[in-house]
Write an enzyme that holds these catalytic residues in place. Structure first.
Site, PDB file in Angstrom:
ATOM      1  CG  HIS A 149     -75.714  -0.009  54.492  1.00 28.23           C
ATOM      2  ND1 HIS A 149     -75.845  -1.297  54.955  1.00 28.23           N
ATOM      3  CD2 HIS A 149     -74.460   0.381  54.862  1.00 28.23           C
ATOM      4  CE1 HIS A 149     -74.735  -1.656  55.584  1.00 28.23           C
ATOM      5  NE2 HIS A 149     -73.870  -0.664  55.537  1.00 28.23           N
ATOM      6  CG  HIS A 196     -77.334   1.822  58.083  1.00 31.79           C
ATOM      7  ND1 HIS A 196     -77.602   0.479  58.060  1.00 31.79           N
ATOM      8  CD2 HIS A 196     -75.982   1.926  58.037  1.00 31.79           C
ATOM      9  CE1 HIS A 196     -76.469  -0.190  58.014  1.00 31.79           C
ATOM     10  NE2 HIS A 196     -75.474   0.654  57.994  1.00 31.79           N
ATOM     11  CG  HIS A 210     -68.981   0.519  53.780  1.00 28.62           C
ATOM     12  ND1 HIS A 210     -68.685   1.197  54.929  1.00 28.62           N
ATOM     13  CD2 HIS A 210     -70.219  -0.002  53.973  1.00 28.62           C
ATOM     14  CE1 HIS A 210     -69.687   1.100  55.785  1.00 28.62           C
ATOM     15  NE2 HIS A 210     -70.642   0.377  55.231  1.00 28.62           N
ATOM     16  CG  HIS A 242     -71.332  -2.627  62.521  1.00 25.99           C
ATOM     17  ND1 HIS A 242     -70.063  -2.123  62.364  1.00 25.99           N
ATOM     18  CD2 HIS A 242     -71.738  -2.968  61.278  1.00 25.99           C
ATOM     19  CE1 HIS A 242     -69.729  -2.166  61.082  1.00 25.99           C
ATOM     20  NE2 HIS A 242     -70.717  -2.678  60.407  1.00 25.99           N
ATOM     21  CE1 TYR A 251     -67.716  -1.948  56.358  1.00 22.26           C
ATOM     22  CE2 TYR A 251     -67.060  -2.786  58.504  1.00 22.26           C
ATOM     23  CZ  TYR A 251     -67.886  -1.998  57.732  1.00 22.26           C
ATOM     24  OH  TYR A 251     -68.873  -1.270  58.320  1.00 22.26           O
ATOM     25  CD  GLU A 261     -71.037  -3.422  56.321  1.00 20.14           C
ATOM     26  OE1 GLU A 261     -71.446  -2.377  55.775  1.00 20.14           O
ATOM     27  OE2 GLU A 261     -71.192  -3.662  57.523  1.00 20.14           O
TER      28      GLU A 261
HETATM   29 FE    FE Z   1     -72.021  -0.600  56.551  1.00 18.65          FE
END
Ligand code: FE
Length: 303
Positions: A149, A196, A210, A242, A251, A261
């Site tokens: 993503h 996502h 990112h 997260h 990251y 990431e």
């Molecule tokens: Fe991300």
């Protein structure tokens, strides 16, 4: 008509050979072609010709993101919906880049360039498709399965969200709202079953926050940290979780300063997924579930 998934990101890099070395030996992508100042790469578990294109440029950032549609005819229908929404769209002819057919190129409300395409040469997965082993013996670096993503920034997250939902058929998995519920500060959007495929946070238009690669599990995220340290790559956030998406993450930065990431986990979504809301006062926990506060570079370093 449907968008299946994020298919590629074309990243602007300043030193092409240094970047190819990083994306090959540290990330662990495979170079699949070169043409006109661009290098094309794929991850071992991807079957299309490329998912990352490196373009030599004077400054880092994102040239464009592209999503793969189910059928070639979908392009004309999406073209109409994008125009109806009021965004500009133009045709990209077949062969404009290596191994790609025609595409439509859209300027989103946040000023990002997004392409939709269907045709791309298929190279196959590194493990093949007949009686495959679960992973290839020869891998380098982090060796992610695939591009996962991208997170972009924009001034008007709400309009960007409406564009992706109304014109492109995305659904929203999560959003970050001001405490009074008036302003959308973050938006996480999917097409398919991931938590996502693209996300937006409030910030300057046209910027990349990112690009993320998918790895199997938290041990692979930890191993990514080991590989990054061994190669003396700048790690911004060491392995953590997260709150948003529930994914596990690390990251770091490519040689041009584009944030990368390595991401795993996260829940599955379906078209009827009820959107999760985070309030601004809990944003620290939403983004870094353990640390529970944001770090300055994470908000400021954009390319
Ligand atoms: Fe991300």
């Amino acid at each position: 008509m449907a968008i299946m998934r994020l298919g590629r990101a074309e990243l602007k890099v300043m030193d092409l050979e240094k970047s190819v070395d990083y994306y090959t030996n540290v990330i662990g992508l495979e170079e699949t072609g070169r043409s006109e100042g661009r290098v094309y790469m794929k991850a071992w578990d991807e079957y299309d010709h490329h998912s990352i294109v490196l373009q030599e440029a004077d400054s880092p950032g994102l040239d464009h993101l592209a999503f793969k549609v189910e059928k070639l005819e979908d392009l004309a229908q999406f073209e109409k919906k994008v125009e109806l929404f009021g965004c500009t769209v133009r045709r990209v002819s077949s062969g404009a880049r290596l191994a790609e057919g025609q595409a439509i190129r859209i300027e989103t409300p946040t000023g990002h360039q997004v392409e939709l395409y269907h045709e791309i040469e298929r190279l196959g997965k590194k493990v093949g498709s007949v009686n495959p082993h679960p992973w290839p013996l020869e891998t380098r670096g982090i060796a992610p399965h695939a591009l996962d993503h991208c997170l972009l920034t924009g001034e008007d997250v709400e309009t960007a969200t409406r564009f992706f939902m109304e014109a492109l058929g995305f659904k929203q998995s999560e959003k970050i709202m001001t405490v009074d519920g008036e302003v959308m500060l973050g938006s996480f959007l999917f097409t398919g079953n991931k938590a996502h495929d693209i996300a937006f946070v409030k910030g300057p238009d046209k910027k990349l926050h990112h690009a993320a690669f998918h790895v199997d599990n938290f041990y692979e995220v930890l191993k990514a940290a080991d590989i990054l340290s061994r190669n003396e790559v700048q790690i911004e956030v060491t392995p953590t979780r997260h709150g948003i998406t529930r994914g596990q993450t690390i990251y770091f930065f490519d040689p041009s300063g584009n944030r990368n990431e390595a991401f795993c986990g996260g829940y599955m979504t379906y078209a009827d997924f009820p959107t999760i809301t985070w309030t601004e006062d809990r944003i620290g926990q939403g983004i870094f579930y353990h640390r529970r506060e944001l770090i300055e570079s994470f908000m400021k370093a954009l390319t």
